[in-house]
Design a protein around this motif. Structure first.
Motif, short mmCIF file in Angstrom:
data_model
loop_
_atom_site.label_atom_id
_atom_site.label_comp_id
_atom_site.label_asym_id
_atom_site.label_seq_id
_atom_site.Cartn_x
_atom_site.Cartn_y
_atom_site.Cartn_z
N ASP A 1 0.84 -1.20 0.00
CA ASP A 1 0.00 0.00 0.00
C ASP A 1 0.88 1.25 0.00
O ASP A 1 2.11 1.18 -0.11
N GLU A 2 0.24 2.41 0.11
CA GLU A 2 0.97 3.68 0.04
C GLU A 2 2.01 3.82 1.15
O GLU A 2 3.07 4.42 0.95
N VAL A 3 1.70 3.26 2.32
CA VAL A 3 2.66 3.34 3.43
C VAL A 3 3.92 2.55 3.09
O VAL A 3 5.05 3.02 3.26
N CYS A 4 3.74 1.32 2.60
CA CYS A 4 4.87 0.49 2.21
C CYS A 4 5.71 1.15 1.12
O CYS A 4 6.94 1.22 1.21
N LEU A 5 5.04 1.64 0.09
CA LEU A 5 5.76 2.27 -1.02
C LEU A 5 6.44 3.56 -0.58
O LEU A 5 7.51 3.91 -1.08
N GLY A 6 5.85 4.24 0.40
CA GLY A 6 6.48 5.44 0.95
C GLY A 6 7.77 5.10 1.67
O GLY A 6 8.78 5.81 1.54
N VAL A 7 7.77 4.01 2.44
CA VAL A 7 8.98 3.56 3.14
C VAL A 7 10.09 3.28 2.12
O VAL A 7 11.24 3.70 2.29
N LEU A 8 9.74 2.58 1.06
CA LEU A 8 10.74 2.22 0.05
C LEU A 8 11.22 3.44 -0.72
O LEU A 8 12.43 3.61 -0.94
N SER A 9 10.31 4.31 -1.12
CA SER A 9 10.71 5.50 -1.88
C SER A 9 11.65 6.38 -1.07
O SER A 9 12.60 6.95 -1.61
N ARG A 10 11.38 6.48 0.23
CA ARG A 10 12.25 7.30 1.09
C ARG A 10 13.65 6.71 1.21
O ARG A 10 14.64 7.44 1.18
N VAL A 11 13.74 5.39 1.34
CA VAL A 11 15.07 4.80 1.47
C VAL A 11 15.83 4.89 0.16
O VAL A 11 17.04 5.12 0.14
N TYR A 12 15.13 4.75 -0.98
CA TYR A 12 15.81 4.90 -2.27
C TYR A 12 16.44 6.29 -2.37
O TYR A 12 17.59 6.44 -2.81
N LYS A 13 15.68 7.29 -1.97
CA LYS A 13 16.18 8.67 -2.03
C LYS A 13 17.29 8.90 -1.02
O LYS A 13 18.30 9.56 -1.32
N ARG A 14 17.11 8.33 0.18
CA ARG A 14 18.08 8.56 1.26
C ARG A 14 19.47 8.02 0.93
O ARG A 14 20.48 8.60 1.31
N ILE A 15 19.52 6.91 0.21
CA ILE A 15 20.83 6.33 -0.10
C ILE A 15 21.38 6.81 -1.44
O ILE A 15 22.42 6.35 -1.90
N GLY A 16 20.68 7.75 -2.06
CA GLY A 16 21.19 8.34 -3.30
C GLY A 16 20.91 7.53 -4.54
O GLY A 16 21.65 7.63 -5.53
N GLY A 17 19.84 6.75 -4.53
CA GLY A 17 19.50 5.95 -5.70
C GLY A 17 18.79 6.77 -6.76
O GLY A 17 18.07 7.72 -6.45
N SER A 18 18.98 6.38 -8.00
CA SER A 18 18.22 7.01 -9.09
C SER A 18 16.79 6.50 -9.10
O SER A 18 15.86 7.25 -9.39
N GLU A 19 16.63 5.22 -8.79
CA GLU A 19 15.31 4.60 -8.72
C GLU A 19 15.43 3.25 -8.02
O GLU A 19 16.53 2.72 -7.84
N GLY A 20 14.29 2.72 -7.61
CA GLY A 20 14.28 1.43 -6.95
C GLY A 20 13.15 0.58 -7.48
O GLY A 20 12.17 1.09 -8.04
N THR A 21 13.28 -0.73 -7.32
CA THR A 21 12.31 -1.68 -7.85
C THR A 21 12.01 -2.76 -6.83
O THR A 21 12.91 -3.21 -6.11
N VAL A 22 10.74 -3.18 -6.79
CA VAL A 22 10.35 -4.36 -6.00
C VAL A 22 10.10 -5.49 -6.99
O VAL A 22 9.34 -5.34 -7.95
N TRP A 23 10.76 -6.62 -6.74
CA TRP A 23 10.63 -7.80 -7.58
C TRP A 23 9.97 -8.90 -6.76
O TRP A 23 10.40 -9.21 -5.66
N LEU A 24 8.91 -9.52 -7.29
CA LEU A 24 8.24 -10.63 -6.62
C LEU A 24 8.37 -11.89 -7.46
O LEU A 24 8.29 -11.84 -8.70
N ALA A 25 8.55 -13.02 -6.78
CA ALA A 25 8.69 -14.29 -7.47
C ALA A 25 7.37 -14.72 -8.08
O ALA A 25 6.30 -14.54 -7.48
N SER A 26 7.44 -15.29 -9.26
CA SER A 26 6.25 -15.86 -9.90
C SER A 26 5.84 -17.11 -9.12
O SER A 26 6.65 -17.71 -8.41
N PRO A 27 4.56 -17.52 -9.23
CA PRO A 27 4.12 -18.74 -8.52
C PRO A 27 4.97 -19.97 -8.85
O PRO A 27 5.17 -20.83 -8.01
N GLU A 28 5.48 -20.02 -10.08
CA GLU A 28 6.31 -21.16 -10.49
C GLU A 28 7.76 -21.00 -10.05
O GLU A 28 8.57 -21.91 -10.22
#
Length: 199
Positions: free
Chosen positions: A43-70
């Motif tokens: 949700d927005e809270v989770c994505l906010g946590v991630l967006s803040r850490v991406y910015k805090r460590i000087g990243g250009s962008e960040g991505t969340v990757w989830l495993a497929s069911p297989e």
């Protein structure tokens, strides 16, 4: 100082069997859902946590990757950069690239000269016409297990200066952010599974 013994008041032996059933129910849902559906837990809270850490460590962008069911691919379900529409939905085959290595080994990774590494898969770079110079990637756990990877990159803009790179402390910040998101997602999962939250 907080007296953590107070937490014992919340333990009820009669809930032990229920806890096992809830865990099995959640696992069944996770393993039969595609990554796009599972991404709804972020949700927005989770994505906010991630967006803040991406910015805090000087990243250009960040991505969340989830495993497929297989478990044959890691699928990008969120990206914080301007090319998110081109990145979300990208499937990284398990067994290829740094992201899948982090997933398989369940160990954080940090590299400041990633383009020169033999394990780097530049398919996504070529697809988005970008040049990744540095990366931090950490395993992403929730719902009682490993579910994917959280990554952050520094990109080199044509004609711009070389990125400064990441430090070991940046890895620790990413791990802490991942742990916080794990708690948030687990809380939402348990709340919905028990009927306390229908959203």
């Amino acid at each position: 100082m907080i007296n953590r013994n107070r937490l014992k008041l919340l333990t009820n032996p009669e809930f032990t069997l229920l806890g096992t059933e809830v865990e099995q129910h959640i696992e069944s849902w996770i393993t039969t859902s595609n990554p796009a559906e599972t991404a709804g837990l972020l949700d927005e809270v989770c994505l906010g946590v991630l967006s803040r850490v991406y910015k805090r460590i000087g990243g250009s962008e960040g991505t969340v990757w989830l495993a497929s069911p297989e478990s044959d691919a890691l699928v990008a379900v969120f990206n914080s950069g301007p090319n998110a529409d081109d990145i979300v939905g990208f499937r990284q085959p398990v067994g290829s690239g740094i992201i899948s290595m982090v997933y398989a080994q369940q160990q954080p990774y940090c590299e400041n000269e990633i383009s020169s590494k033999a394990g780097h898969d530049d398919t996504l770079d070529r697809q988005t016409h970008q040049s990744t110079r540095a990366m931090v990637a950490v395993p992403f756990y929730f719902a009682f297990g490993l579910r994917g990877v959280i990554s952050c990159v520094q990109l080199h803009e044509p004609g711009g200066p070389e990125p400064s790179g990441f430090e070991s402390s940046d890895v620790e910040k990413m791990v802490r952010a991942g742990n916080n998101v794990e708690r948030l997602v687990n809380g939402k999962l348990l709340s919905v599974a028990l009927g306390f939250d229908e959203n």
